[in-house]
Design a protein around this motif. Structure first.
Motif, mmCIF file in Angstrom:
data_model
loop_
_atom_site.group_PDB
_atom_site.id
_atom_site.type_symbol
_atom_site.label_atom_id
_atom_site.label_comp_id
_atom_site.label_asym_id
_atom_site.label_seq_id
_atom_site.Cartn_x
_atom_site.Cartn_y
_atom_site.Cartn_z
ATOM 1 N N LYS A 11 -22.072 2.279 -7.480
ATOM 2 C CA LYS A 11 -21.985 1.907 -6.068
ATOM 3 C C LYS A 11 -20.894 0.864 -5.847
ATOM 4 N N ARG A 12 -20.744 -0.055 -6.799
ATOM 5 C CA ARG A 12 -19.740 -1.104 -6.641
ATOM 6 C C ARG A 12 -18.328 -0.530 -6.681
ATOM 7 N N ASP A 32 -10.625 -2.669 -8.490
ATOM 8 C CA ASP A 32 -12.065 -2.897 -8.556
ATOM 9 C C ASP A 32 -12.486 -3.863 -7.457
ATOM 10 N N PRO A 33 -13.106 -3.355 -6.390
ATOM 11 C CA PRO A 33 -13.587 -4.264 -5.339
ATOM 12 C C PRO A 33 -14.886 -4.945 -5.767
ATOM 13 N N ARG A 34 -15.041 -6.180 -5.334
ATOM 14 C CA ARG A 34 -16.275 -6.911 -5.623
ATOM 15 C C ARG A 34 -16.580 -7.850 -4.466
ATOM 16 N N THR A 35 -17.824 -7.857 -4.059
ATOM 17 C CA THR A 35 -18.250 -8.721 -2.963
ATOM 18 C C THR A 35 -18.759 -10.039 -3.527
ATOM 19 N N ILE A 36 -18.178 -11.137 -3.047
ATOM 20 C CA ILE A 36 -18.583 -12.462 -3.508
ATOM 21 C C ILE A 36 -19.078 -13.289 -2.322
ATOM 22 N N LYS A 37 -19.755 -14.381 -2.634
ATOM 23 C CA LYS A 37 -20.235 -15.308 -1.608
ATOM 24 C C LYS A 37 -19.335 -16.538 -1.611
ATOM 25 N N LYS A 92 -10.508 -8.096 -4.708
ATOM 26 C CA LYS A 92 -10.091 -7.119 -5.702
ATOM 27 C C LYS A 92 -10.142 -7.801 -7.069
ATOM 28 N N GLU A 93 -11.158 -7.451 -7.834
ATOM 29 C CA GLU A 93 -11.317 -8.087 -9.137
ATOM 30 C C GLU A 93 -10.198 -7.678 -10.089
ATOM 31 N N GLU A 102 -20.173 -17.055 3.277
ATOM 32 C CA GLU A 102 -19.904 -15.773 3.916
ATOM 33 C C GLU A 102 -19.516 -14.758 2.847
ATOM 34 N N LEU A 103 -19.841 -13.506 3.115
ATOM 35 C CA LEU A 103 -19.532 -12.441 2.171
ATOM 36 C C LEU A 103 -18.070 -12.039 2.300
#
Length: 330
Positions: free
Chosen positions: A83-84, A16-21, A41-42, A36-37
């Motif tokens: 989409k995620r 499960d990919p997830r974009t974090i800050k 991998k959650e 930065e973004l």
């Protein structure tokens, strides 16, 4: 499994990919945060989950996952969640919300506004080694995409409560006692109807009395004017439900208990027994249920363990960890 007679389990490798800050710096005076973004991998491991049998479609000629040629697993996701998870596929951008997103269960849970949901179908074909992801009639991955596991099997296992020869789906307790329950419902309805007639009896009225239906509806202190009560109006007498009706219910319930093999908890009470003995007898129905499920769980869990081991050994990252672990053991 007890209700529907069949349990289906999916065993896959999930990422499960997830974009974090990720915070780089914080200005102590202004409180401004620089970040930065970063994509993480959650979840990245072997993953198993129960599958709703109403969202699963198996090859109609298959009696188990060894004989089935293909299958489909259905899931409904919000558009953002879709989409995620599937953003790595280029065709995911073409997917729009909508489609057949209504629940398939016989008693679905209340749903809110489902305009932003997407129906996702996962199609596995073992003979042709194909795995498709179809979202609202859009093929998300490549047409020739293979099954993403080295075992090249359908990544599911299933167990049944009562096996039916030549069928994939088994029998659950409701189906086993369906006939007895229909008889029990009939007896109860007849008893309720008899009680209603006893409490609110019908009347026979002479034609010359010229009474209307609302005139003979009973209410406290109501006055019904007729020329001669004995000749103009007569109520029909109905006896109350007898004890035989309740004995019939108990006999039907005993038939259900014998069919399922689960004892009545009320019959497990022994007069003069110690607290320990009483506790043991109270747990007898649970023991009966566990015995009926033991054989099913044994085969089901063995099949599941074999599938999980295959996926575990086919993962490259897991192979490295397993090799390092063996070196430490040596």
């Amino acid at each position: 499994m007890v209700v529907y007679g069949t349990a289906i389990w999916e065993e896959t490798y999930r990422e499960d990919p997830r974009t974090i800050k990720e915070i780089i710096d914080v200005d102590e005076e202004t409180g401004e945060v620089q970040y930065e973004l970063v994509e993480i991998k959650e979840y990245q491991d072997v993953y198993g989950a129960a599958v709703n049998i109403w969202n699963f479609y198996i090859d109609e000629d298959g009696t188990d996952f060894e004989t089935a040629k293909d299958c489909i697993k259905r899931e409904v996701l919000t558009l953002d969640e879709f989409k995620r998870i599937y953003s790595r596929y280029k065709n995911a951008e073409k997917v729009q919300a909508g489609g057949e997103t209504d629940p398939k269960e016989t008693d679905p849970k209340p749903e809110g506004d489902n305009k932003d949901e997407v129906e996702v179908l996962h199609y596995y074909n073992r003979p042709h080694d194909i795995y498709w992801i179809v979202a609202n009639e859009v093929l998300v991955n490549d047409f020739g995409n293979p099954i993403p596991y080295k075992h090249k099997e359908l990544p599911f296992s299933h167990g049944v409560l009562i096996k039916r020869l030549g069928h994939f789906y088994g029998l659950g307790f409701p189906k086993i006692i369906e006939g007895v329950q229909a008889e029990l419902d009939t007896v109860r309805r007849m008893g309720i109807d008899r009680a209603k007639l006893h409490l609110s009896r019908p009347f026979l009225a002479a034609s010359r009395a010229q009474l209307r239906q609302r005139d003979v509806e009973i209410s406290p202190g109501k006055l019904i004017q007729v020329p001669n009560p004995r000749e103009s109006l007569m109520g029909l007498e109905f006896s109350d439900t007898g004890s035989s009706r309740y004995r019939e219910e108990e006999l039907l319930k005993d038939d259900s208990r014998q069919a399922t093999g689960i004892a009545n908890p009320a019959q497990s009470v022994i007069t003069g027994a110690t607290a320990t003995e009483s506790a043991l007898f109270k747990n007898q129905p649970l023991k009966d249920l566990d015995i009926s499920l033991f054989k099913t769980k044994s085969g089901y869990l063995k099949e599941l363990a074999d599938l999980e081991l295959k996926i575990f050994s086919s993962s490259i990252s897991r192979k490295k960890k397993f090799t390092e672990l063996l070196k430490l053991v040596d």
